[in-house]
Write a protein that holds these residues in place. Sequence first.
Motif, short mmCIF file in Angstrom:
data_model
loop_
_atom_site.label_atom_id
_atom_site.label_comp_id
_atom_site.label_asym_id
_atom_site.label_seq_id
_atom_site.Cartn_x
_atom_site.Cartn_y
_atom_site.Cartn_z
N TYR A 135 0.87 -0.76 0.25
CA TYR A 135 -0.03 -0.07 0.27
C TYR A 135 0.82 1.63 -0.55
CZ TYR A 135 -3.64 2.76 1.49
OH TYR A 135 -5.13 4.33 1.18
N GLU A 136 0.55 2.30 -1.53
CA GLU A 136 1.44 3.73 -0.91
C GLU A 136 3.20 3.49 -0.79
OE1 GLU A 136 -0.09 6.15 2.04
OE2 GLU A 136 -1.20 6.68 0.55
N PRO A 204 -11.52 -2.21 -15.65
CA PRO A 204 -11.17 -2.31 -14.57
C PRO A 204 -12.08 -0.84 -13.71
CG PRO A 204 -9.46 -1.18 -15.04
CD PRO A 204 -10.36 -1.85 -16.01
N VAL A 205 -12.22 -1.28 -11.55
CA VAL A 205 -12.83 -0.75 -11.13
C VAL A 205 -12.22 1.07 -11.10
CG1 VAL A 205 -13.56 -0.05 -8.87
CG2 VAL A 205 -14.40 -2.48 -9.90
N PHE A 206 -10.48 0.89 -10.77
CA PHE A 206 -9.96 2.07 -10.93
C PHE A 206 -8.57 1.23 -11.88
CE2 PHE A 206 -11.98 1.54 -6.15
CZ PHE A 206 -12.37 2.93 -6.26
N GLY A 207 -8.09 2.62 -12.54
CA GLY A 207 -6.74 2.89 -12.78
C GLY A 207 -6.06 2.25 -11.70
N THR A 208 -4.74 1.91 -12.49
CA THR A 208 -3.64 1.41 -11.45
C THR A 208 -2.12 2.83 -11.72
OG1 THR A 208 -2.86 0.12 -13.16
CG2 THR A 208 -3.56 -0.62 -10.89
N ASP A 211 2.70 1.03 -9.82
CA ASP A 211 3.85 -0.34 -9.69
C ASP A 211 2.54 -1.06 -9.11
OD1 ASP A 211 2.21 1.55 -7.75
OD2 ASP A 211 3.59 1.57 -6.40
N GLY A 212 1.36 -0.59 -9.59
CA GLY A 212 0.84 -1.77 -9.96
C GLY A 212 -0.36 -1.27 -8.72
N SER A 213 -0.25 -0.15 -8.12
CA SER A 213 -1.15 -0.12 -6.90
C SER A 213 -1.68 0.69 -7.35
CB SER A 213 -0.29 0.81 -5.95
OG SER A 213 -0.08 2.18 -6.61
N TYR A 214 -3.58 0.75 -7.04
CA TYR A 214 -4.52 1.16 -7.48
C TYR A 214 -4.67 2.88 -7.60
CZ TYR A 214 -6.80 -3.36 -8.67
OH TYR A 214 -7.18 -4.95 -8.61
N ASN A 215 -4.84 3.46 -8.27
CA ASN A 215 -5.00 5.12 -8.13
C ASN A 215 -7.04 5.38 -7.43
OD1 ASN A 215 -5.06 7.70 -8.23
ND2 ASN A 215 -4.06 7.81 -10.49
N PRO A 216 -6.98 5.67 -6.10
CA PRO A 216 -8.33 6.37 -6.25
C PRO A 216 -8.92 7.30 -6.90
CG PRO A 216 -7.09 6.49 -4.16
CD PRO A 216 -6.00 5.91 -5.51
N ASP A 217 -7.94 7.97 -7.77
CA ASP A 217 -8.52 8.80 -8.11
C ASP A 217 -8.92 9.29 -9.22
OD1 ASP A 217 -8.24 10.57 -6.56
OD2 ASP A 217 -6.21 11.31 -6.62
N ASP A 218 -8.23 7.91 -10.19
CA ASP A 218 -8.49 7.33 -11.44
C ASP A 218 -10.12 5.93 -11.09
OD1 ASP A 218 -8.19 6.68 -14.05
OD2 ASP A 218 -6.64 5.49 -14.08
N PRO A 366 -5.37 -8.31 -7.44
CA PRO A 366 -6.26 -8.04 -6.56
C PRO A 366 -6.95 -7.62 -6.54
CG PRO A 366 -3.46 -7.71 -7.10
CD PRO A 366 -4.17 -7.69 -7.97
N MET A 367 -8.25 -8.22 -5.64
CA MET A 367 -9.10 -7.11 -5.29
C MET A 367 -8.88 -5.98 -4.78
SD MET A 367 -12.35 -7.68 -2.77
CE MET A 367 -12.89 -8.84 -3.18
N PRO A 368 -9.29 -4.47 -5.03
CA PRO A 368 -8.83 -3.84 -4.28
C PRO A 368 -8.72 -3.47 -3.49
CG PRO A 368 -9.85 -3.08 -6.19
CD PRO A 368 -10.05 -3.75 -6.28
N ASN A 369 -6.86 -2.86 -2.57
CA ASN A 369 -7.47 -2.57 -1.26
C ASN A 369 -6.94 -1.15 -0.56
OD1 ASN A 369 -4.78 -1.62 -1.74
ND2 ASN A 369 -3.22 -3.41 -1.09
#
Length: 410
Positions: A135-136, A204-208, A211-218, A366-369
Amino acid sequence: MRVKKTVLLTAGALAVAASLALAGCSAGAESGGSTTDADSSTLTVWVDADRAAVLKDAAAAFTKESGVKVKLVQKDFAKIQEEFIAQVPTGKGPDITIAAHDWLGNFVSNGVVQPVELGDTAADYQQVAVTAMSYEGKTYGVPYSIENIALLRNTALAPTAPATFDDMVAAGTAAGTEFPYLVQIGPEADPYHLYPFQTSFGAPVFGTNADGSYNPDDLTVGNAGGEAFATWLAAEGAAGRMSVNLTGDIAKEKFYAGASPFLLTGPWNVPDAQAAGIDVSVDPIPSAGGQVAQPFVGVQGFMVSAKTKNAIAANEFLVNYIGSEEVQTALYDVGGRPPALTAAFEAASSDPITAGFGAVGATAVPMPNIPQMGKVWQFWGVTEAAIVSNEGDPVELWQKMTADIAAAIQ
């Protein structure tokens, strides 16, 4: 018990480290260094009943090697997230807890966990597991299992795996069964089981991030691919192949009874299918939209409390004991979930069922965390149910859902 030696500390070194940690904690208790246990020579670990027996052996080996005792406390897995968030800030929580990866954003935002130092051992795990536990830009847990859905096929009704969604429908129709395929929907739909079809449309629900982490703003769920998925979903409902009347229980019972060659499901339903006399194969989920159908991956692991007095010993126990091939294999034996450690997974893959789910999981996501995911679920399923039931224009319903999610997140 054979353990990793990458960051293994001697009992003396652990004792010195614990003393230094205590000195630092007493000087900075207000900055989060308070303890969860008055005795820094003991690690308290929350674990569910199914995993407790395996950890008992690992704990004994760790205590023998390090001199640090491990106290196992059995918890109801469903209640751990809420209790951990409530207790850690008060100093009453454990040093380590078993956890699902999608709790991580909530844990981090509440300040109740701290990063785990995997070091060189990070490369020993399947990449999707490490990504899920991050995470982050920081890794917060040692993963032990990976779980995802795939396509379960009755080989007597469908001898070969379908290459595309249309192939699956054709094979299911040719089999002459009640349903060409089965996927659970239910009154409020089931976005988890429908997600691989959605991703196959590039939605997808969110863009990434890089580093592969989800971007909550996208929030990408409302893109053109999402609209195409919604349109397709309505068509499947209109054709009678998807229905809100097909709950999880009904879908699996229909499959066990031979009413369809195909069922989208997870490893949890395989034993009952085999008990029903079905020769099953686990196949990749066929694409409906032209892109790879990627289901969600759920990763379970262990995380360290932000309030532990003995962070060094906690890290040591997780990395070198929970992260050992022996323990990961034992956890697989009691839970049936493919191991996160690559060596343990490869050993378990002699079982074709495990190998099949693992192959799908390797290309899954991965399911978004992130905490924002909580705002998605409340609108997602009910919208899919309305679309499947043809209660309005599918694109308009999908875009309203997207707008509602965006507003809730903001």
